[in-house]
Design a protein around this motif. Sequence first.
Motif, PDB file in Angstrom:
ATOM      1  N   LEU A  13       0.804  -1.213   0.000  1.00  0.00           N
ATOM      2  CA  LEU A  13       0.000   0.000   0.000  1.00  0.00           C
ATOM      3  C   LEU A  13       0.840   1.267   0.000  1.00  0.00           C
ATOM      4  O   LEU A  13       0.360   2.327  -0.346  1.00  0.00           O
ATOM      5  CB  LEU A  13      -0.907   0.017   1.240  1.00  0.00           C
ATOM      6  N   GLY A  14       2.096   1.158   0.419  1.00  0.00           N
ATOM      7  CA  GLY A  14       2.850   2.368   0.693  1.00  0.00           C
ATOM      8  C   GLY A  14       3.963   2.688  -0.259  1.00  0.00           C
ATOM      9  O   GLY A  14       4.712   3.627  -0.034  1.00  0.00           O
ATOM     10  N   SER A  15       4.117   1.954  -1.320  1.00  0.00           N
ATOM     11  CA  SER A  15       5.256   2.156  -2.196  1.00  0.00           C
ATOM     12  C   SER A  15       4.849   1.923  -3.637  1.00  0.00           C
ATOM     13  O   SER A  15       3.989   1.090  -3.918  1.00  0.00           O
ATOM     14  CB  SER A  15       6.377   1.182  -1.823  1.00  0.00           C
ATOM     15  N   PRO A  16       5.480   2.641  -4.573  1.00  0.00           N
ATOM     16  CA  PRO A  16       5.216   2.335  -5.979  1.00  0.00           C
ATOM     17  C   PRO A  16       5.739   0.963  -6.365  1.00  0.00           C
ATOM     18  O   PRO A  16       5.421   0.448  -7.425  1.00  0.00           O
ATOM     19  CB  PRO A  16       5.968   3.442  -6.726  1.00  0.00           C
ATOM     20  N   GLY A  17       6.532   0.366  -5.463  1.00  0.00           N
ATOM     21  CA  GLY A  17       7.132  -0.922  -5.762  1.00  0.00           C
ATOM     22  C   GLY A  17       6.132  -1.979  -6.160  1.00  0.00           C
ATOM     23  O   GLY A  17       6.218  -2.578  -7.228  1.00  0.00           O
ATOM     24  N   ILE A 133       7.337  16.075  -2.876  1.00  0.00           N
ATOM     25  CA  ILE A 133       8.265  14.976  -2.592  1.00  0.00           C
ATOM     26  C   ILE A 133       7.474  13.717  -2.278  1.00  0.00           C
ATOM     27  O   ILE A 133       6.562  13.739  -1.441  1.00  0.00           O
ATOM     28  CB  ILE A 133       9.173  15.312  -1.396  1.00  0.00           C
ATOM     29  N   PHE A 134       7.807  12.635  -2.968  1.00  0.00           N
ATOM     30  CA  PHE A 134       7.336  11.318  -2.547  1.00  0.00           C
ATOM     31  C   PHE A 134       8.473  10.669  -1.777  1.00  0.00           C
ATOM     32  O   PHE A 134       9.564  10.458  -2.318  1.00  0.00           O
ATOM     33  CB  PHE A 134       6.944  10.438  -3.738  1.00  0.00           C
ATOM     34  N   MET A 135       8.251  10.357  -0.501  1.00  0.00           N
ATOM     35  CA  MET A 135       9.288   9.798   0.362  1.00  0.00           C
ATOM     36  C   MET A 135       9.047   8.307   0.536  1.00  0.00           C
ATOM     37  O   MET A 135       8.033   7.893   1.099  1.00  0.00           O
ATOM     38  CB  MET A 135       9.284  10.505   1.718  1.00  0.00           C
ATOM     39  N   ASP A 136       9.993   7.503   0.056  1.00  0.00           N
ATOM     40  CA  ASP A 136       9.798   6.052   0.025  1.00  0.00           C
ATOM     41  C   ASP A 136      10.426   5.353   1.229  1.00  0.00           C
ATOM     42  O   ASP A 136      11.088   4.334   1.092  1.00  0.00           O
ATOM     43  CB  ASP A 136      10.369   5.480  -1.276  1.00  0.00           C
ATOM     44  N   VAL A 158       8.421  18.628   5.017  1.00  0.00           N
ATOM     45  CA  VAL A 158       7.344  17.959   5.757  1.00  0.00           C
ATOM     46  C   VAL A 158       6.438  19.001   6.399  1.00  0.00           C
ATOM     47  O   VAL A 158       5.204  18.939   6.293  1.00  0.00           O
ATOM     48  CB  VAL A 158       7.924  17.006   6.826  1.00  0.00           C
ATOM     49  N   ARG A 159       7.047  19.989   7.062  1.00  0.00           N
ATOM     50  CA  ARG A 159       6.259  21.030   7.732  1.00  0.00           C
ATOM     51  C   ARG A 159       5.448  21.853   6.730  1.00  0.00           C
ATOM     52  O   ARG A 159       4.355  22.327   7.048  1.00  0.00           O
ATOM     53  CB  ARG A 159       7.184  21.938   8.545  1.00  0.00           C
ATOM     54  N   GLU A 160       5.968  22.008   5.531  1.00  0.00           N
ATOM     55  CA  GLU A 160       5.274  22.789   4.507  1.00  0.00           C
ATOM     56  C   GLU A 160       4.195  21.987   3.781  1.00  0.00           C
ATOM     57  O   GLU A 160       3.506  22.517   2.909  1.00  0.00           O
ATOM     58  CB  GLU A 160       6.285  23.315   3.484  1.00  0.00           C
ATOM     59  N   VAL A 163       5.430  16.828   1.404  1.00  0.00           N
ATOM     60  CA  VAL A 163       5.863  15.428   1.402  1.00  0.00           C
ATOM     61  C   VAL A 163       4.659  14.498   1.428  1.00  0.00           C
ATOM     62  O   VAL A 163       3.778  14.618   2.280  1.00  0.00           O
ATOM     63  CB  VAL A 163       6.777  15.132   2.604  1.00  0.00           C
ATOM     64  N   ILE A 164       4.639  13.586   0.476  1.00  0.00           N
ATOM     65  CA  ILE A 164       3.637  12.519   0.444  1.00  0.00           C
ATOM     66  C   ILE A 164       4.333  11.239   0.877  1.00  0.00           C
ATOM     67  O   ILE A 164       5.334  10.835   0.287  1.00  0.00           O
ATOM     68  CB  ILE A 164       3.038  12.364  -0.965  1.00  0.00           C
ATOM     69  N   ASN A 165       3.808  10.619   1.921  1.00  0.00           N
ATOM     70  CA  ASN A 165       4.475   9.448   2.481  1.00  0.00           C
ATOM     71  C   ASN A 165       3.451   8.394   2.872  1.00  0.00           C
ATOM     72  O   ASN A 165       3.034   8.314   4.022  1.00  0.00           O
ATOM     73  CB  ASN A 165       5.313   9.851   3.702  1.00  0.00           C
TER      74      ASN A 165
END
Length: 260
Positions: A13-17, A133-136, A158-160, A163-165
């Motif tokens: 669910l959490g990765s493009p992998g 940013i996509f953070m993997d 992240v604060r702004e 980041v999509i995580n």
Amino acid sequence: MEDFLGYHSEWNLGSPGGWDYQRITQIIGKEVWNRLNAIRTIGVDLDFDHPLLYPINGFVEMLLEAYRAREGRNPGVIAVVAEEETLEDVTENVNLAAKLSEIDGIKGVLLAPHELEYRNGRVCHRGRPVSLIFMDFNTDILLSLHRKRDLSPLLTAVREGRVINPRGTEPINVKSTFELITGSCRNRFHPETVRRTPWTRKFHPRKTDGPKGEAIDDLIEWTRKRWDGLVLKPERGYSGKGVRVGGVHTDVEEAIGIAL
């Protein structure tokens, strides 16, 4: 074909992998299917090109929608941020960055977290502002890496809200979730989901029930006796790292030692 039973091997669910693996699997499957039919006509039509089997495209659209919400139609950078040691080896992240770069006005870049910088009030990569940013990797890894190197630019992003995580879906985004489906919660899932999910148990000294519902008093000892038909794999991981397959890796004690 009516008796054929297919199994899914992973819920990612959490990765493009997992999504990119699906795309690659369809490409390989289509080629194999065509070659089999060239040898002998099977007479079954399979649609390897159905959009449902290419979820990476939908994921890219989701990232683009988030980008447009911030930047409109302006050109810019979407970064795929991954652990440094994975940049060359994890093909799905390479593919994701390349896919993003196919979009008009978008530059997709794959980079390690410490490659981000802060310039003129913006999070940047090589002087260019990064809009999204996509953070993997998950938050625990982020904080661990921050203790070793200054990742203030990434934390600023992240604060702004840049980041999509989806790693935030953990702990449900782990292989041990399969125990819920094949164990005590099986009645909460569709019978076909249960039927097509490999029997899975979290591996540690414990009592549980086996694939046929039989009682297991000691999962470790049960594994020793049946190793040829089993697989041990990390709860989290990628690219087969740490996986031990009975019948391939014959040293069951080594496999158990790694798992524990």
